[in-house]
Motif scaffolding. Structure first.
Motif, mmCIF file in Angstrom:
data_model
loop_
_atom_site.group_PDB
_atom_site.id
_atom_site.type_symbol
_atom_site.label_atom_id
_atom_site.label_comp_id
_atom_site.label_asym_id
_atom_site.label_seq_id
_atom_site.Cartn_x
_atom_site.Cartn_y
_atom_site.Cartn_z
ATOM 1 N N HIS A 76 -6.685 -7.784 -4.916
ATOM 2 C CA HIS A 76 -5.869 -7.282 -3.816
ATOM 3 C C HIS A 76 -6.750 -6.577 -2.793
ATOM 4 O O HIS A 76 -7.868 -6.144 -3.091
ATOM 5 C CB HIS A 76 -4.820 -6.290 -4.313
ATOM 6 C CG HIS A 76 -3.683 -6.909 -5.055
ATOM 7 N ND1 HIS A 76 -2.368 -6.805 -4.651
ATOM 8 C CD2 HIS A 76 -3.655 -7.653 -6.181
ATOM 9 C CE1 HIS A 76 -1.589 -7.447 -5.494
ATOM 10 N NE2 HIS A 76 -2.343 -7.964 -6.439
ATOM 11 N N ILE A 77 -6.213 -6.437 -1.581
ATOM 12 C CA ILE A 77 -6.836 -5.634 -0.527
ATOM 13 C C ILE A 77 -5.777 -4.683 0.010
ATOM 14 O O ILE A 77 -4.619 -5.064 0.194
ATOM 15 C CB ILE A 77 -7.388 -6.509 0.607
ATOM 16 C CG1 ILE A 77 -8.585 -7.331 0.119
ATOM 17 C CG2 ILE A 77 -7.820 -5.656 1.808
ATOM 18 C CD1 ILE A 77 -9.153 -8.272 1.156
ATOM 19 N N ILE A 78 -6.178 -3.446 0.269
ATOM 20 C CA ILE A 78 -5.251 -2.471 0.808
ATOM 21 C C ILE A 78 -5.821 -1.852 2.074
ATOM 22 O O ILE A 78 -7.024 -1.577 2.164
ATOM 23 C CB ILE A 78 -4.918 -1.369 -0.221
ATOM 24 C CG1 ILE A 78 -3.799 -0.463 0.307
ATOM 25 C CG2 ILE A 78 -6.154 -0.570 -0.603
ATOM 26 C CD1 ILE A 78 -3.194 0.438 -0.740
ATOM 27 N N ASP A 79 -4.966 -1.691 3.069
ATOM 28 C CA ASP A 79 -5.288 -0.959 4.278
ATOM 29 C C ASP A 79 -5.117 0.524 3.945
ATOM 30 O O ASP A 79 -4.005 0.985 3.698
ATOM 31 C CB ASP A 79 -4.336 -1.387 5.400
ATOM 32 C CG ASP A 79 -4.556 -0.661 6.707
ATOM 33 O OD1 ASP A 79 -4.894 0.534 6.672
ATOM 34 O OD2 ASP A 79 -4.369 -1.270 7.767
ATOM 35 N N VAL A 80 -6.217 1.262 3.909
ATOM 36 C CA VAL A 80 -6.183 2.644 3.456
ATOM 37 C C VAL A 80 -5.332 3.513 4.374
ATOM 38 O O VAL A 80 -4.603 4.398 3.922
ATOM 39 C CB VAL A 80 -7.611 3.210 3.346
ATOM 40 C CG1 VAL A 80 -7.581 4.692 2.975
ATOM 41 C CG2 VAL A 80 -8.414 2.414 2.333
ATOM 42 N N GLU A 81 -5.406 3.251 5.673
ATOM 43 C CA GLU A 81 -4.702 4.089 6.636
ATOM 44 C C GLU A 81 -3.194 3.933 6.525
ATOM 45 O O GLU A 81 -2.436 4.908 6.548
ATOM 46 C CB GLU A 81 -5.161 3.758 8.051
ATOM 47 C CG GLU A 81 -4.503 4.609 9.130
ATOM 48 C CD GLU A 81 -4.995 4.250 10.522
ATOM 49 O OE1 GLU A 81 -4.539 4.885 11.481
ATOM 50 O OE2 GLU A 81 -5.838 3.331 10.636
ATOM 51 N N HIS A 82 -2.720 2.676 6.393
ATOM 52 C CA HIS A 82 -1.285 2.424 6.411
ATOM 53 C C HIS A 82 -0.704 2.133 5.032
ATOM 54 O O HIS A 82 0.504 1.913 4.909
ATOM 55 C CB HIS A 82 -0.977 1.250 7.345
ATOM 56 C CG HIS A 82 -1.474 1.445 8.744
ATOM 57 N ND1 HIS A 82 -2.498 0.701 9.279
ATOM 58 C CD2 HIS A 82 -1.095 2.326 9.705
ATOM 59 C CE1 HIS A 82 -2.729 1.103 10.519
ATOM 60 N NE2 HIS A 82 -1.903 2.082 10.804
ATOM 61 N N ARG A 83 -1.534 2.110 3.999
ATOM 62 C CA ARG A 83 -1.117 1.877 2.622
ATOM 63 C C ARG A 83 -0.432 0.521 2.459
ATOM 64 O O ARG A 83 0.536 0.375 1.705
ATOM 65 C CB ARG A 83 -0.177 2.990 2.138
ATOM 66 C CG ARG A 83 -0.656 4.400 2.444
ATOM 67 C CD ARG A 83 -1.837 4.808 1.598
ATOM 68 N NE ARG A 83 -2.323 6.126 2.005
ATOM 69 C CZ ARG A 83 -1.840 7.281 1.542
ATOM 70 N NH1 ARG A 83 -0.859 7.271 0.665
ATOM 71 N NH2 ARG A 83 -2.344 8.423 1.951
ATOM 72 N N LEU A 84 -0.880 -0.472 3.209
ATOM 73 C CA LEU A 84 -0.339 -1.827 3.094
ATOM 74 C C LEU A 84 -1.316 -2.668 2.271
ATOM 75 O O LEU A 84 -2.505 -2.722 2.565
ATOM 76 C CB LEU A 84 -0.150 -2.447 4.478
ATOM 77 C CG LEU A 84 0.810 -1.718 5.427
ATOM 78 C CD1 LEU A 84 0.797 -2.377 6.795
ATOM 79 C CD2 LEU A 84 2.219 -1.707 4.858
ATOM 80 N N SER A 85 -0.814 -3.339 1.257
ATOM 81 C CA SER A 85 -1.682 -4.138 0.397
ATOM 82 C C SER A 85 -1.182 -5.571 0.322
ATOM 83 O O SER A 85 -0.001 -5.845 0.547
ATOM 84 C CB SER A 85 -1.750 -3.536 -1.010
ATOM 85 O OG SER A 85 -0.497 -3.603 -1.648
ATOM 86 N N TYR A 86 -2.084 -6.484 0.012
ATOM 87 C CA TYR A 86 -1.715 -7.881 -0.164
ATOM 88 C C TYR A 86 -2.678 -8.535 -1.138
ATOM 89 O O TYR A 86 -3.806 -8.074 -1.327
ATOM 90 C CB TYR A 86 -1.719 -8.633 1.168
ATOM 91 C CG TYR A 86 -3.052 -8.663 1.884
ATOM 92 C CD1 TYR A 86 -3.951 -9.707 1.676
ATOM 93 C CD2 TYR A 86 -3.418 -7.655 2.768
ATOM 94 C CE1 TYR A 86 -5.175 -9.747 2.332
ATOM 95 C CE2 TYR A 86 -4.636 -7.679 3.432
ATOM 96 C CZ TYR A 86 -5.507 -8.730 3.209
ATOM 97 O OH TYR A 86 -6.725 -8.750 3.854
ATOM 98 N N ARG A 87 -2.201 -9.604 -1.786
ATOM 99 C CA ARG A 87 -3.043 -10.344 -2.703
ATOM 100 C C ARG A 87 -3.953 -11.257 -1.912
ATOM 101 O O ARG A 87 -3.526 -11.874 -0.929
ATOM 102 C CB ARG A 87 -2.173 -11.151 -3.663
ATOM 103 C CG ARG A 87 -2.804 -11.340 -5.019
ATOM 104 C CD ARG A 87 -1.835 -11.997 -5.969
ATOM 105 N NE ARG A 87 -1.856 -13.445 -5.823
ATOM 106 C CZ ARG A 87 -1.018 -14.256 -6.456
ATOM 107 N NH1 ARG A 87 -0.096 -13.752 -7.244
ATOM 108 N NH2 ARG A 87 -1.094 -15.553 -6.294
ATOM 109 N N VAL A 88 -5.184 -11.373 -2.346
ATOM 110 C CA VAL A 88 -6.156 -12.133 -1.573
ATOM 111 C C VAL A 88 -5.818 -13.610 -1.548
ATOM 112 O O VAL A 88 -5.914 -14.263 -0.518
ATOM 113 C CB VAL A 88 -7.576 -11.897 -2.133
ATOM 114 C CG1 VAL A 88 -8.576 -12.845 -1.474
ATOM 115 C CG2 VAL A 88 -7.998 -10.458 -1.887
#
Length: 371
Positions: A76-88
């Motif tokens: 997974h990858i997560i946007d640290v600022e907005h706490r949005l994550s998605y599977r690669v």
């Protein structure tokens, strides 16, 4: 549909919904020209804001990690600022090892295909998934070359007792070559920052040896043989002059080797367990895990071992896998307690500790910042 295309289509539909005669009768000519223009400007501004929020965050604020649900593990990858994550990607089950390309545009990882493991590469958004290795062999531990062109990995060549060797593969055309052939287990390769050398661990019976070879020829350039024990967690200094690692001969001890002289010195004492060293981007500090206070916590020290200081205070959780942000201001790590594992981020001065993952159905671990 992209944000920009959506905004343009929405504006066009809204401005053409009324019959032409009605528009002419209700609005002066200047309004017919300027109102649509202002509407499009407003919509484009809104589209920019939305785009920034949902898909254009700073690359330095993204972290890749492994999410495990008790049966399978996914990248997974997560946007640290907005706490949005998605599977690669929808690739097969991901093994524990993965690596960012140095330019931050791709991820290489190991996945299971039947009974074997294979090396895959995907773009950071999960697209352009490619399988690089094919066969019944097992691949382990991988690392990108600093020029983004090659991946080094460990491969057990057959399904018998043959020991894993190191291979280098060209990412573009899948050309590969055997780098080492020691008739022993060779694992955990790491490239030097200039791409000319590769350090790895040679597992020999009950003791391990760190070796450094020329990345082109495989010629042995040096090794660590002065310290007995089990070696692990190799980390090159950003300037390529030193190599940090852990020796387990009882409690873990963090050592540093000067590449030019092969001189070795300990940064921590053998009466405490210290491990997982990682250099800061500027090479001035090393983050590591220490159990000196009876619990695994995040510590930071100067590159010479001085000024060792504790960053986390979580007696009910075990910290692990620390990773520096590219600008050196934050450290991501895993904290595991009775409810599972989550990813946390803390400033290098110990402030602003915050959790960035919190899915109760997943154990999230092994965070690595996007370069």
């Amino acid at each position: 549909m992209s944000v920009w295309r959506f905004a343009g289509c929405w504006a066009t539909a809204r401005l053409t919904a009324l019959p032409c005669g009605v528009l002419k009768s209700r609005l002066p000519m200047w309004k017919l020209v300027l109102v649509p223009t202002f509407a499009l400007i407003l919509l484009c501004s809104s589209a920019i804001t939305v785009a920034k929020f949902i898909g254009s965050s700073s690359p330095s604020l993204e972290i890749a990690y492994i999410a495990y649900n008790g049966f399978i593990s996914r990248l997974h990858i997560i946007d640290v600022e907005h706490r949005l994550s998605y599977r690669v990607s929808a690739a097969p089950v991901t093994n524990a090892d993965f690596a960012w390309s140095p330019d931050g545009n791709q991820l290489a990882f190991i996945s299971y295909i039947g009974d074997s493991t294979e090396v895959f590469v995907a773009a950071s958004d999960g697209s352009w998934l490619r399988q690089l290795t094919v066969g019944v062999q097992q691949e382990y531990y991988l690392a990108w070359s600093p020029d983004n062109q090659h991946i080094v990995f460990s491969r057990q060549q057959t399904d018998d007792i043959t020991f894993p060797e190191l291979f280098i593969m060209n990412v573009d055309n899948r050309d590969e070559r055997l780098l080492t052939h020691d008739q022993e287990v060779e694992a955990r390769p790491v490239w030097s920052p200039d791409g000319t050398q590769i350090a790895y661990i040679l597992y020999v019976d009950s003791l391990n040896v760190i070796r450094i070879v020329d990345a082109q020829s495989g010629t042995l350039l040096g090794g660590v043989n002065e310290v007995a024990g089990n070696f692990d967690h190799l980390s090159w200094s950003p300037d390529g002059t030193r190599l940090a690692f852990t020796v387990y001969n009882g409690p873990g001890v963090i050592y540093v080797m000067e590449i030019s002289t092969k001189q070795i010195f300990a940064l921590t004492v053998p009466t405490q367990s210290n491990y997982l060293p990682a250099w800061s981007p500027d090479g001035r500090q090393i983050v590591f895990i220490s159990e000196r206070d009876l619990n695994a916590e995040i510590y930071v020290m100067d590159a010479n071992g001085e000024n060792q200081r504790r960053l986390t205070y979580t007696p009910n959780a075990i910290e692990g896998f620390p990773s520096w942000s590219p600008d050196g201001t934050q450290i991501a790590f895993t904290a595991t307690d009775s409810s599972g594992g989550d990813i946390y981020v803390i400033n290098t001065d110990g402030g602003n500790l915050h959790r960035i993952t919190s899915d109760p159905a997943l154990n999230e671990w092994l965070p690595r910042w996007r370069p």
